[in-house]
Scaffold this motif. Structure first.
Motif, PDB file in Angstrom:
ATOM      1  N   TYR A 172       0.900  -1.272  -0.041  1.00 41.28           N
ATOM      2  CA  TYR A 172      -0.069   0.067  -0.110  1.00 41.28           C
ATOM      3  C   TYR A 172       0.999   1.272  -0.199  1.00 41.28           C
ATOM      4  O   TYR A 172       0.425   2.249  -0.234  1.00 41.28           O
ATOM      5  N   ALA A 173       2.160   0.996   0.264  1.00 41.10           N
ATOM      6  CA  ALA A 173       3.077   1.999   0.418  1.00 41.10           C
ATOM      7  C   ALA A 173       3.198   3.010  -0.896  1.00 41.10           C
ATOM      8  O   ALA A 173       3.600   4.150  -0.966  1.00 41.10           O
ATOM      9  N   GLY A 174       3.236   2.086  -2.033  1.00 45.87           N
ATOM     10  CA  GLY A 174       3.371   2.782  -3.223  1.00 45.87           C
ATOM     11  C   GLY A 174       2.408   3.210  -4.063  1.00 45.87           C
ATOM     12  O   GLY A 174       1.128   3.098  -3.493  1.00 45.87           O
ATOM     13  N   SER A 175       2.615   3.831  -5.149  1.00 48.40           N
ATOM     14  CA  SER A 175       1.297   4.501  -5.734  1.00 48.40           C
ATOM     15  C   SER A 175       0.755   3.527  -7.015  1.00 48.40           C
ATOM     16  O   SER A 175      -0.248   3.363  -7.569  1.00 48.40           O
ATOM     17  N   ASN A 176       1.803   2.345  -7.400  1.00 48.46           N
ATOM     18  CA  ASN A 176       1.354   1.325  -8.256  1.00 48.46           C
ATOM     19  C   ASN A 176       0.991   0.043  -7.761  1.00 48.46           C
ATOM     20  O   ASN A 176       1.605  -0.830  -7.888  1.00 48.46           O
ATOM     21  N   PHE A 177      -0.248   0.103  -7.098  1.00 43.45           N
ATOM     22  CA  PHE A 177      -0.935  -0.947  -6.812  1.00 43.45           C
ATOM     23  C   PHE A 177      -2.308  -1.088  -7.231  1.00 43.45           C
ATOM     24  O   PHE A 177      -2.981  -0.206  -7.394  1.00 43.45           O
ATOM     25  N   SER A 178      -2.805  -2.259  -7.074  1.00 43.97           N
ATOM     26  CA  SER A 178      -4.577  -2.422  -7.405  1.00 43.97           C
ATOM     27  C   SER A 178      -4.732  -3.462  -6.464  1.00 43.97           C
ATOM     28  O   SER A 178      -4.366  -4.744  -6.425  1.00 43.97           O
ATOM     29  N   THR A 179      -5.925  -3.289  -6.074  1.00 44.82           N
ATOM     30  CA  THR A 179      -6.731  -4.337  -5.101  1.00 44.82           C
ATOM     31  C   THR A 179      -7.819  -4.756  -5.608  1.00 44.82           C
ATOM     32  O   THR A 179      -8.622  -4.051  -6.434  1.00 44.82           O
ATOM     33  N   ARG A 180      -8.326  -5.725  -5.202  1.00 43.22           N
ATOM     34  CA  ARG A 180      -9.819  -6.433  -5.290  1.00 43.22           C
ATOM     35  C   ARG A 180     -10.461  -6.822  -3.847  1.00 43.22           C
ATOM     36  O   ARG A 180      -9.852  -7.584  -3.134  1.00 43.22           O
ATOM     37  N   THR A 181     -11.702  -6.309  -3.606  1.00 45.15           N
ATOM     38  CA  THR A 181     -12.206  -6.593  -2.223  1.00 45.15           C
ATOM     39  C   THR A 181     -13.711  -7.176  -2.748  1.00 45.15           C
ATOM     40  O   THR A 181     -14.183  -6.689  -3.354  1.00 45.15           O
ATOM     41  N   SER A 182     -13.628  -8.308  -2.031  1.00 46.50           N
ATOM     42  CA  SER A 182     -15.024  -9.261  -2.269  1.00 46.50           C
ATOM     43  C   SER A 182     -15.865  -9.373  -0.965  1.00 46.50           C
ATOM     44  O   SER A 182     -15.056  -9.185   0.192  1.00 46.50           O
ATOM     45  N   VAL A 183     -17.063  -9.142  -0.971  1.00 48.31           N
ATOM     46  CA  VAL A 183     -17.881  -9.317   0.083  1.00 48.31           C
ATOM     47  C   VAL A 183     -18.850 -10.557  -0.092  1.00 48.31           C
ATOM     48  O   VAL A 183     -19.479 -10.772  -1.022  1.00 48.31           O
ATOM     49  N   LEU A 184     -18.948 -11.525   0.772  1.00 45.65           N
ATOM     50  CA  LEU A 184     -19.763 -12.741   0.686  1.00 45.65           C
ATOM     51  C   LEU A 184     -20.808 -12.879   1.796  1.00 45.65           C
ATOM     52  O   LEU A 184     -20.542 -12.768   3.033  1.00 45.65           O
TER      53      LEU A 184
END
Length: 356
Positions: A172-184
């Protein structure tokens, strides 16, 4: 002086003798290096053995998610039970550990439900999956993950779970990241695979952008939650609603929120000015009613989603000799940080009324 008894003048060594001498010296040097390397390796092995011996004792046993007064976490101590879910008395977190045999990279539990983010070894590279566990740590459902596990949470009732993975980048510290969050929904199996599909409202206005990332869910109940949204170079605390499929911003510069047991405050990591880009975060608490921020007495970099040990105490991970140690600090800004237990990560409590 008689020529027969005159002293002899040493003659220069032949080229063959010189080569033999050089070879002998080289062999002596190589032998010394080998001995030194062997001694160094033996010293390191002995040091590693001492480190393992200094770690907390772990034994195989029965672990459930409904035994009162227990803490469950990922064991980081060296040995055959590393990375397994282990249980200790909540009142004796540094005591002997009971290992479950279930391996998790990230874990959380509440209401008799567990969510375990696992690595699946084999093939050309590791893959990952999210496994829903029942009260006896038996698998009830599992889902393939698109990236590296990083966050996991369960709603207080155990009926809803969430997880976050990195799909590019690894921090998370860098600017070049992507996440995916799911809810079940664990009752119906309904899965919202990507919270970026929810309608986002920023400062009261609908917002659509290609750079939106969502991570770090913490539940208020089965349908309402809080999380972090990043867009336009800023991070926001958002309030989410599974029924309305909405995310609404509440406060800026909030990452990895954790809702207090009474639902009135959020602990989170905040980027602070003049901090290193590799260690930018400090642990804060936000009053949701007044929007007042309180810095905790933990002044080190906290790259974790803290949990609430009780209404007034935060629990979080910091780097340690085994990879990660658990620390506590008061949530009101008083006191000082205190080491709770070594070689542990991803803690939760059973029954979990406090670890949100």
């Amino acid at each position: 002086m008689n020529a027969l008894h005159a002293p002899r003048t040493p003659r220069a060594l032949s080229s063959t003798a010189r080569r033999l001498l050089v070879l002998a010296v080289a062999l002596l040097l190589l032998g010394g290096v080998a001995v030194a390397a062997t001694l160094h390796a033996a010293g390191r092995a002995a040091e590693k053995d001492r480190t393992r011996a200094d770690g907390p004792p772990v034994r195989q046993g029965r672990v459930t998610l409904d035994e009162p007064g227990r803490a469950v976490f990922r064991n980081m101590a060296w040995g055959p039970h590393r990375d397994e879910l282990t249980s200790v008395p909540a009142g004796d977190p540094a005591g002997p550990r009971t290992a479950s045999g279930v391996h998790c990279l990230r874990f959380h539990t509440a209401g008799g439900t567990g969510i375990c983010l696992q690595a699946v070894r084999g093939g050309l590279r590791d893959s990952y999956r999210a496994v829903v566990l029942d009260v006896r740590l038996r698998e009830t459902r599992h889902y393939g993950l698109a990236g590296i596990p990083t966050r996991a949470r369960v709603s207080p009732s155990g009926r809803t779970v969430a997880w976050t993975v990195f799909v590019s980048g690894d921090s998370y510290a860098g600017s070049n990241f992507s996440t995916r969050t799911s809810v079940l929904d664990t009752r119906t199996g309904e899965l919202d695979r990507n919270l970026e599909d929810y309608r986002l409202i920023v400062d009261g206005q609908p917002h659509r952008a290609a750079d939106v990332n969502v991570w770090g869910v913490t539940f208020a109940d089965d349908t309402r939650f809080y999380a972090t949204v990043a867009t336009g170079g800023r991070t926001h605390l958002v309030r989410g609603d599974r029924t309305a499929k909405t995310l609404e911003t509440l406060h800026t510069n909030v990452e990895c929120p954790s809702l207090s047991p009474d639902g009135t405050r959020v602990a989170y990591k905040k980027r602070v000015e003049d901090a290193s880009s590799d260690a930018p975060w400090r642990l804060y608490v936000l009053d949701l009613r007044t929007q007042r921020e309180t810095p905790t007495a933990e002044h080190r970099n906290v790259d974790d989603q803290a949990v609430w040990r009780d209404d007034g105490t935060l629990l979080y991970a910091l780097p340690g000799d085994f990879g990660s140690d658990l620390w506590t600090v008061p949530a009101d800004g008083s006191g000082s940080p205190r080491l709770l237990t070594k070689a542990a990560l991803a803690p939760a409590f059973t029954p979990a009324g406090t670890a949100r």
